[in-house]
Design a protein around this motif. Structure first.
Motif, short mmCIF file in Angstrom:
data_model
loop_
_atom_site.label_atom_id
_atom_site.label_comp_id
_atom_site.label_asym_id
_atom_site.label_seq_id
_atom_site.Cartn_x
_atom_site.Cartn_y
_atom_site.Cartn_z
N LYS A 45 0.77 -1.29 -0.22
CA LYS A 45 -0.04 -0.18 0.07
C LYS A 45 0.91 1.39 -0.10
O LYS A 45 0.31 2.44 -0.16
N GLU A 46 2.26 1.15 0.21
CA GLU A 46 2.97 2.39 0.08
C GLU A 46 3.37 2.77 -1.23
O GLU A 46 3.91 2.08 -2.14
N LEU A 47 3.11 4.21 -1.33
CA LEU A 47 3.45 4.82 -2.67
C LEU A 47 4.80 5.11 -2.90
O LEU A 47 5.69 5.28 -1.94
N VAL A 48 5.34 4.54 -4.11
CA VAL A 48 6.69 4.57 -4.36
C VAL A 48 7.02 5.55 -5.53
O VAL A 48 8.35 5.77 -5.91
N GLY A 49 6.03 5.92 -6.31
CA GLY A 49 6.31 6.54 -7.58
C GLY A 49 4.79 6.74 -8.44
O GLY A 49 3.61 6.48 -7.75
N ILE A 50 4.79 7.54 -9.50
CA ILE A 50 3.76 7.69 -10.19
C ILE A 50 3.97 7.69 -11.56
O ILE A 50 5.11 8.02 -12.23
N ILE A 51 3.13 7.23 -12.33
CA ILE A 51 3.39 7.45 -14.04
C ILE A 51 2.29 8.12 -14.58
O ILE A 51 1.10 7.83 -14.49
N ILE A 114 -1.65 14.80 -7.60
CA ILE A 114 -0.63 14.76 -6.28
C ILE A 114 -1.45 13.74 -5.37
O ILE A 114 -2.65 13.61 -5.05
N PRO A 115 -0.47 12.62 -5.14
CA PRO A 115 -0.94 11.38 -4.26
C PRO A 115 -1.06 12.04 -2.78
O PRO A 115 -0.54 12.68 -2.46
N VAL A 116 -2.26 11.34 -2.28
CA VAL A 116 -2.57 11.66 -0.93
C VAL A 116 -2.02 10.27 0.00
O VAL A 116 -2.62 9.17 -0.39
N VAL A 117 -1.38 10.43 0.83
CA VAL A 117 -0.71 9.51 1.58
C VAL A 117 -0.96 9.73 3.07
O VAL A 117 -0.91 10.79 3.57
N ASN A 118 -1.32 8.65 4.10
CA ASN A 118 -1.40 8.83 5.44
C ASN A 118 -0.04 8.93 6.11
O ASN A 118 1.01 8.82 5.53
N ALA A 119 -0.07 9.08 7.42
CA ALA A 119 1.32 9.02 8.20
C ALA A 119 2.14 7.83 7.90
O ALA A 119 3.31 8.05 7.89
N ALA A 120 1.78 6.69 7.57
CA ALA A 120 2.45 5.52 7.48
C ALA A 120 3.05 5.33 5.81
O ALA A 120 3.73 4.44 5.41
N GLY A 121 2.62 6.42 5.18
CA GLY A 121 3.21 6.43 3.78
C GLY A 121 2.31 5.69 2.65
O GLY A 121 2.60 5.42 1.74
#
Length: 152
Positions: A45-51, A114-121
């Motif tokens: 579930k961790e965001l690492v990038g975007i295309i 813009i990705p929206v992520v929580n405190a855990a990334g």
């Protein structure tokens, strides 16, 4: 729309994602079959990038002029992975960040999501310029607002 509301109130949450190891054929399939222009890249579930669709089309470099070019493109998409073309250093928002913060980020930069992520990334959503435009278009206008706009 109140620009002091949190971005979670207008962000898109039903996202299509890919992983770093996915082939670019998976990216092509998403862009071809869905009305999206940005695909978040996740590890669990961790965001690492975007295309972005623009990044993907740049990778293809305008091929597809004939059957031979299409064959070459298919081979390239099977040979390359998402991690080869994804953008890694990306701006992020927290779900509680205000919409006006997102507007400032969009104004200062030349991207549209813009990705929206929580405190855990972990990825929770994606805020796009389209989300903002759609929300503005759906915001009711009062008669007082109309009269006020005619004064100027």
């Amino acid at each position: 729309m109140n620009i002091l509301d949190p971005v979670k109130s207008i962000m898109t949450t039903n996202l299509l994602t890919v992983t770093t190891g996915d082939k670019l054929t998976a990216v092509k399939e998403i862009f071809d079959n869905h009305r999206v222009h940005h695909i978040p890249v996740v590890r669990y579930k961790e965001l690492v990038g975007i295309i972005s669709k623009t990044d993907f089309l740049h990778f293809l470099r305008g091929f597809n002029r004939n059957a031979e070019d299409e064959f070459v493109n298919e081979a390239r998409m099977r040979a390359y992975k998402v991690e080869d073309i994804m953008t890694k250093g990306i701006a992020k928002l927290a779900p509680e960040d205000r919409i006006n913060v997102a507007l400032e980020i969009f104004l200062e930069n030349r991207f549209h999501a813009i990705p929206v992520v929580n405190a855990a990334g972990e990825l929770e959503g994606l805020l796009t310029t389209f989300d903002i435009i759609k929300t503005l278009a759906q915001t009711p206008v009062s008669p007082e607002d109309i009269l006020e706009s005619r004064k100027h």
